[in-house]
Motif scaffolding. Structure first.
Motif, mmCIF file in Angstrom:
data_model
loop_
_atom_site.group_PDB
_atom_site.id
_atom_site.type_symbol
_atom_site.label_atom_id
_atom_site.label_comp_id
_atom_site.label_asym_id
_atom_site.label_seq_id
_atom_site.Cartn_x
_atom_site.Cartn_y
_atom_site.Cartn_z
ATOM 1 N N VAL A 26 0.763 -1.203 -0.137
ATOM 2 C CA VAL A 26 -0.115 0.006 0.016
ATOM 3 C C VAL A 26 0.624 1.216 -0.066
ATOM 4 N N SER A 64 -7.446 0.860 -0.211
ATOM 5 C CA SER A 64 -6.214 0.336 0.313
ATOM 6 C C SER A 64 -5.815 0.835 1.637
ATOM 7 N N ARG A 95 -9.709 -5.202 0.477
ATOM 8 C CA ARG A 95 -8.452 -5.789 -0.228
ATOM 9 C C ARG A 95 -8.665 -6.353 -1.307
ATOM 10 N N ARG A 98 -8.862 -4.145 -4.353
ATOM 11 C CA ARG A 98 -7.449 -3.675 -5.056
ATOM 12 C C ARG A 98 -7.087 -4.437 -6.197
#
Length: 397
Positions: A26, A64, A95, A98
């Motif tokens: 991240v 994130s 998550r 992402r």
């Protein structure tokens, strides 16, 4: 990896090592978006050419960051097991979103971009195809349901309530929605259409005929036409997409340049980085090299003319750059830019010829005027041989 481990071990048994790796990833994403924002500036980042992708990246990176914050927040609090599991579910969802960021690579791979653009372009056709199929399902479903219902009612009345219809009839055709579902499953390979057809033989030949008509209409007519429409729409969309066309053009030019370089190396047997007209003539005796240039639309019948066109510097030798660029310019038919350039040069040539004609006409007029003024003052030239002498050609003027 994190998702697989959580699925196998449980939400609360996942090692903290995954959280640390996630924090590093991240951080890299945040640094990337921050550097892009600094480089492009606020206006170019949000309103530039790639503003949609920038907004997409910002949204994913923001999720994130929230993911990491929730992760460390849930670890620092003394939550009960059920509440912690609910927090972990929220974290997993953020998550997982992402991973959608991988869609960005589609713009750099021509094959993937072509597939995505083609699928997106056929969505409107897909909607109207589904609408047409729903109408067909509904129309045939009403007819078949009516025939089966009347047949079952007749059996029930005739047996005075002692017997009922076949289970397959009631399972496939007991109502209009069920009939529509059956028709959809037969065309979508959910079930074999023979299973839905065989019980209809107990009803009437009309029901069998309608079912066969439906199968023929959908399989051999509608689906084939729809497939053709989808393919045509996908091809047209891919051909009109400027990014796909650019990538294909660059790829084609790179391949042609590599092949032309190989041909030049085959002609340059002595490795002097230059070829002469004799080298070109000898190379064109090879069917492989000759056919390749012919496939590019470059005639090899007149080797001297071809060499003259490639020898732009008029040195009697051709280097690699001149050979590749010259063949690329002569590739295929004349393009609109080349025709426009030829028309422009022709217009300049005609204007130059017209100006030259005007200049020559003025010079001739001035010569006539000067001769008119000088000839009368000149003495008459007589031939020494007597009366048969003719005047000098200057006096004719």
């Amino acid at each position: 990896v994190d998702l697989t481990a959580s699925a196998l071990q449980g939400q609360t048994a996942v090692s903290q090592w995954f959280s640390r790796v996630n924090l590093v990833i991240v951080s890299i994403f945040v640094l990337e978006v921050l550097l892009k924002f600094i480089h492009l500036g606020c206006s170019a980042f949000w309103c530039g050419m790639d503003h949609a992708w920038n907004a997409f990246d910002f949204f994913i990176v923001a999720l994130s960051v929230v993911d990491v914050a929730l992760d460390y927040w849930s670890s620092s609090l003394q939550l009960e097991a059920w509440d912690k599991i609910r927090v972990w579910r929220t974290i997993r969802l953020a998550r997982t979103l992402r991973s959608i960021r991988i869609i960005r690579i589609f713009r750099y791979i021509a094959a993937l971009r072509t597939l995505v653009v083609s699928i997106a372009a056929t969505l409107s056709s897909l909607f109207w195809t589904l609408a047409l199929l729903v109408v067909i399902f509904y129309s045939f479903g009403i007819v078949l349901t009516e025939l089966v219902t009347e047949h079952c009612r007749f059996i029930l009345v005739e047996s005075e309530g002692q017997s009922s219809c076949n289970a397959d009839l009631t399972g496939f055709w007991r109502s209009v929605p069920q009939s529509m579902l059956t028709l959809f499953m037969t065309v979508a390979q959910g079930i074999d259409w023979e299973r839905a057809l065989m019980p209809l033989f107990e009803v009437s030949p009309v029901a069998v005929g309608f079912m066969l008509l439906y199968v023929v209409l959908t399989t051999f007519a509608i689906l084939n036409v729809v497939t053709g429409v989808f393919c045509n729409t996908a091809i047209e969309t891919a051909s009109f997409d400027k990014d796909i066309a650019t990538m294909k053009q660059v790829s084609a030019k790179s391949q042609q340049a590599a092949q032309l370089k190989y041909i030049f190396e085959q002609m340059d047997l002595e490795d002097v980085k230059f070829v002469s007209v004799q080298d070109l003539h000898n190379a064109m005796q090879s069917p492989e090299l000759n056919n390749f240039l012919e496939s590019m639309g470059i005639s090899t019948d007149d080797i001297w003319t071809l060499f003259t066109l490639l020898d732009t510097e008029e040195e009697g030798l051709i280097n690699l750059d001149s050979f590749v660029s010259g063949c690329m310019q002569m590739y295929g038919t004349a393009k609109s830019m080349q025709m426009a350039k030829l028309s422009y040069e022709n217009r300049l040539l005609r204007q130059a010829v017209s100006d030259f004609n005007i200049y020559i006409a003025k010079e001739i007029e001035e010569l006539k005027e000067s001769f008119t003024q000088t000839v009368p003052d000149m003495p008459e030239i007589e031939d020494v041989q007597g009366a048969n002498a003719r005047p000098s050609p200057i006096s004719w003027l």
